[in-house]
Design an enzyme around this catalytic site. Structure first.
Site, short mmCIF file in Angstrom:
data_model
loop_
_atom_site.label_atom_id
_atom_site.label_comp_id
_atom_site.label_asym_id
_atom_site.label_seq_id
_atom_site.Cartn_x
_atom_site.Cartn_y
_atom_site.Cartn_z
CG HIS A 1 -4.17 -1.86 3.48
ND1 HIS A 1 -3.03 -1.09 3.54
CD2 HIS A 1 -5.18 -1.05 3.93
CE1 HIS A 1 -3.32 0.09 4.02
NE2 HIS A 1 -4.61 0.15 4.25
CG ASP B 1 -0.02 -2.12 2.12
OD1 ASP B 1 -0.80 -2.79 1.41
OD2 ASP B 1 -0.40 -1.34 3.01
CB SER C 1 -5.09 3.50 3.62
OG SER C 1 -4.84 3.32 4.99
N GLY D 1 20.63 -13.79 -1.85
CA GLY D 1 20.41 -15.16 -1.38
C GLY D 1 21.03 -15.44 -0.03
#
Length: 360
Positions: free
Chosen positions: A111, A141, A215, A271
């Site tokens: 981000h 992220d 961050s 799955g």
């Protein structure tokens, strides 16, 4: 010498001998360790880690729609150059990153750099470079950047698996664009998840001050070794409230290695979709199966209960999902499952997790 005098002297002589023995023993024994407080505090940890923590500045060119007044044909006559209905502006943002390789690879948060047209990296020694985006992973992220500079000093790597709640930690980054800063706190908790920040959540929680701009920066131990990538804070004011979250270094390094080698994270996949059997209960029930997926091929059915994977309890599903994600395609996992009150084990060959449809 009289008999009575001998009886008086013997206690004195024995006392002197005992005192001499104790004195010799104390001198020869190793000194007890003394509690010491370093006058430099955590300066040594900062010295080791800080050269690898960088400030990141990004810029992005965006086009904005002008007010609808420019739809008037008379106004368009006076604004023939370009498109009067649009204007351009540059959006800038900031964050932090961590050099983890002498070859110039950096870790940061996705981000921090997502959508950027230019990524500028500023090192502690004053050098700067334009970074190239190697790849990103929306599910954690994380993003991997690369800069072309010589004599880079990568950060020492720690082991977050040995990190304990209560351990001293240090957060290094670029809060509010002030420049490189360090804050100190403790590990408040480990294994935080269910926060909706990313698909794979296993955060280290800390009360070290983490603010906007931190961050992508480093969470290090008291020796200056990297144990996490600072990612998010819980706040209602926009500033630090004592709840910061960091991605564990082992997950970050594994994701980086995959992105560099394969262009994307490589995670195991069975799955299936699951949901908790009941609150505070170990075990998950299969709610959906991907036709032709590994679980369906192995004979699992909707409604089956999964209790453990490779002998490890799946808990409410989070632990099981992480266990599968850390496997490699082609690996065999043992799944302990239940159906109609009967338990048994199945060996299933793991496949590769498809790319998320939301990845951009």
């Amino acid at each position: 010498m009289s008999q009575s005098l001998r009886w008086l002297l013997w206690p004195v002589i024995a006392g002197l001998i005992t005192g001499l023995v104790i004195l010799v023993a104390q001198k020869s024994a190793p000194a007890a360790p003394q509690a010491t407080t370093s006058a430099s505090g955590y300066a040594e940890a900062f010295t080791r880690a800080a050269p690898a923590v960088v400030n990141i500045y990004t810029s992005k060119l965006v086009r904005e729609q002008r007010p609808t007044v420019f739809d008037d044909p008379i106004l368009r006559h006076f604004f023939r150059r370009g498109n009067p209905a649009e204007r351009e502006k540059v959006e800038r943002s900031l964050g932090s990153g961590v050099i983890v390789s002498e070859r110039g690879y950096l870790l940061t948060n996705l981000h921090v750099i997502q959508g950027a047209d230019e990524i500028l990296v500023l090192l502690q020694d004053g050098r700067q470079a334009i970074a190239r985006l190697i790849g990103g992973d929306p599910e954690t992220d994380l993003a991997v950047l690369k800069i072309e500079l010589d004599q880079l000093q990568p950060i020492p790597l720690g082991d977050n698996r040995t990190t304990r709640v209560g351990d001293i930690v240090l957060a290094i980054g670029n809060p509010y664009g002030f420049g490189q800063s360090m804050s100190q706190g403790i590990v408040s908790a480990k294994g935080r998840y269910g926060l909706g920040l990313s698909s794979y959540e296993n955060f280290i929680q800390t009360d070290a001050a983490i603010n906007p701009g931190n961050s992508g920066g480093a969470l290090v131990d008291h020796r200056g070794q990297l144990i996490g990538i600072n990612t998010a804070i819980y706040t209602q004011s926009g500033g630090s409230t004592g709840i910061g979250l960091a991605i564990p270094v082992d997950l970050a390094l594994r994701t980086m290695s995959d992105i560099i080698e394969y262009g994307r994270p490589v995670r195991g996949w069975l799955g299936l979709e699951v949901k908790s059997v009941a609150p505070q209960t170990d075990g998950v029930v299969i709610s959906a199966l991907m036709p032709g997926g590994p679980a369906a091929k192995a004979g699992l059915q909707v409604g089956d209960i999964i209790y453990a994977i490779n002998g490890k309890s799946v808990g409410d599903g989070h632990a099981g999902m992480n266990e599968i994600a850390t496997t490699r395609p082609g690996d065999i996992v043992s799944v302990e499952m239940g159906r109609n009150g009967q338990r048994r084990s199945l060996d299933i060959e793991v496949s590769i997790r498809p790319m998320p449809t939301s990845a951009g």
